[in-house]
Design an enzyme around this catalytic site. Structure first.
Site, mmCIF file in Angstrom:
data_model
loop_
_atom_site.group_PDB
_atom_site.id
_atom_site.type_symbol
_atom_site.label_atom_id
_atom_site.label_comp_id
_atom_site.label_asym_id
_atom_site.label_seq_id
_atom_site.Cartn_x
_atom_site.Cartn_y
_atom_site.Cartn_z
ATOM 1 N N SER A 144 0.687 -0.972 0.055
ATOM 2 C CA SER A 144 -0.098 -0.064 0.525
ATOM 3 C C SER A 144 1.017 1.225 -0.098
ATOM 4 O O SER A 144 2.139 1.133 -0.159
ATOM 5 C CB SER A 144 -0.558 -0.075 1.361
ATOM 6 O OG SER A 144 -1.597 1.421 1.496
ATOM 7 N N TYR A 157 -3.688 -0.813 9.939
ATOM 8 C CA TYR A 157 -3.900 -0.930 8.307
ATOM 9 C C TYR A 157 -2.106 0.065 7.938
ATOM 10 O O TYR A 157 -1.225 -1.105 7.354
ATOM 11 C CB TYR A 157 -4.367 -0.175 7.455
ATOM 12 C CG TYR A 157 -4.696 -0.436 5.749
ATOM 13 C CD1 TYR A 157 -5.500 -1.490 5.955
ATOM 14 C CD2 TYR A 157 -4.495 0.517 5.054
ATOM 15 C CE1 TYR A 157 -5.362 -1.922 4.090
ATOM 16 C CE2 TYR A 157 -3.887 -0.198 3.800
ATOM 17 C CZ TYR A 157 -4.493 -0.973 3.408
ATOM 18 O OH TYR A 157 -4.596 -1.385 2.044
#
Length: 252
Positions: A144, A157
């Site tokens: 990410s 996350y």
């Protein structure tokens, strides 16, 4: 020496292939010639139809990857069905949003377990089949932008994706000599279920678009080329890289 992106005769296991980036990666690999093993909680009905249009086969294995419990069974079923797994794409992931002052242990554990713990132990299980057979393979982790940056309101996350980038490098160091390529793709801001809340927030959506040099959110199909490259012989000497597919976000 010729450079080949052809994946004919290979089989790719893709987790979370029923929608979004996982679906786009599965279809892209199939277009390059690979058969697909789709692993996830939901039936990949739409993905299966899209893969069939490429002339390749898709074998679905239902599994809840929020824990490591099904991993041994998933790998055993895949090997029994197709014989050999050549490519593993660790794409399955979840996100939970809340201010860090209010973030719960439950939301922390849920995200870390799915995004990081399962990715490691599935990689280990697949790599063991390669090591025992004396052959190599390709692992692609889906990282990410938050593998590089902090973000806001997504502490677990960010931790999971930062950890996955580090894990990619560690496994590359350990397994490159075994013929196993471990790399990652770091998607920028894509139009998927995970970013629905961001796109619905007028201020956040405007601010994000203002920073992307390409001027748009990524379409899931934008990621498939990177996956094909890292899965192919063209990336035979690529180990431990985290390839950003971000419309120029990190360059800004």
């Amino acid at each position: 020496m010729s450079v080949s992106f052809d994946l004919t005769g290979r089989t790719a296991m893709v987790t979370g292939a029923n929608t979004g980036l996982g679906q786009a990666i599965a279809v892209g690999l199939a277009q390059a010639g690979a058969d697909i093993i789709a692993v996830g909680r939901s039936a990949p009905t739409e993905t299966a139809a899209m893969v069939a249009e490429t002339g390749r086969a898709l074998h679905a294995i239902p599994a809840d990857l929020s824990t490591v419990a099904p991993i041994a069974d998933v790998v055993a079923k895949a090997v029994a069905a197709v014989g050999t797994i050549d490519i593993l794409v660790n794409n399955a992931g979840i996100i939970r949003r809340n201010d860090s002052l209010d973030f719960t242990e439950e939301d922390w554990d849920a995200v870390i377990d799915t995004n990081l713990k399962t990715a490691f132990f599935l990689s280990q299980a697949v790599a063991r089949t390669w090591a025992s057979a004396g052959r190599g393979g390709k692992i692609i982790n889906i990282c990410s932008m938050l593998s590089f940056q902090g973000g806001i309101r997504v502490p677990s996350y960010t931790a999971s994706k930062s950890g996955l980038a580090g894990l990619t490098r560690l496994l590359a160091c350990e397994w490159a000599a075994k013929g196993i390529n471990v790399n990652a793709i770091a998607p920028g801001y894509f139009s998927t279920n995970n970013t629905e809340a961001l796109r619905a927030d007028e201020t956040r959506n405007r601010d994000i678009l203002a920073r992307i040099p390409a001027g748009r959110w990524g379409d899931p199909s934008d990621i498939s080329g990177a996956a094909v490259f890292l899965a192919s012989d063209a990336a035979a000497y690529v180990h431990g890289t985290v390839l950003a597919v971000d419309g120029g976000w990190l360059a800004r």
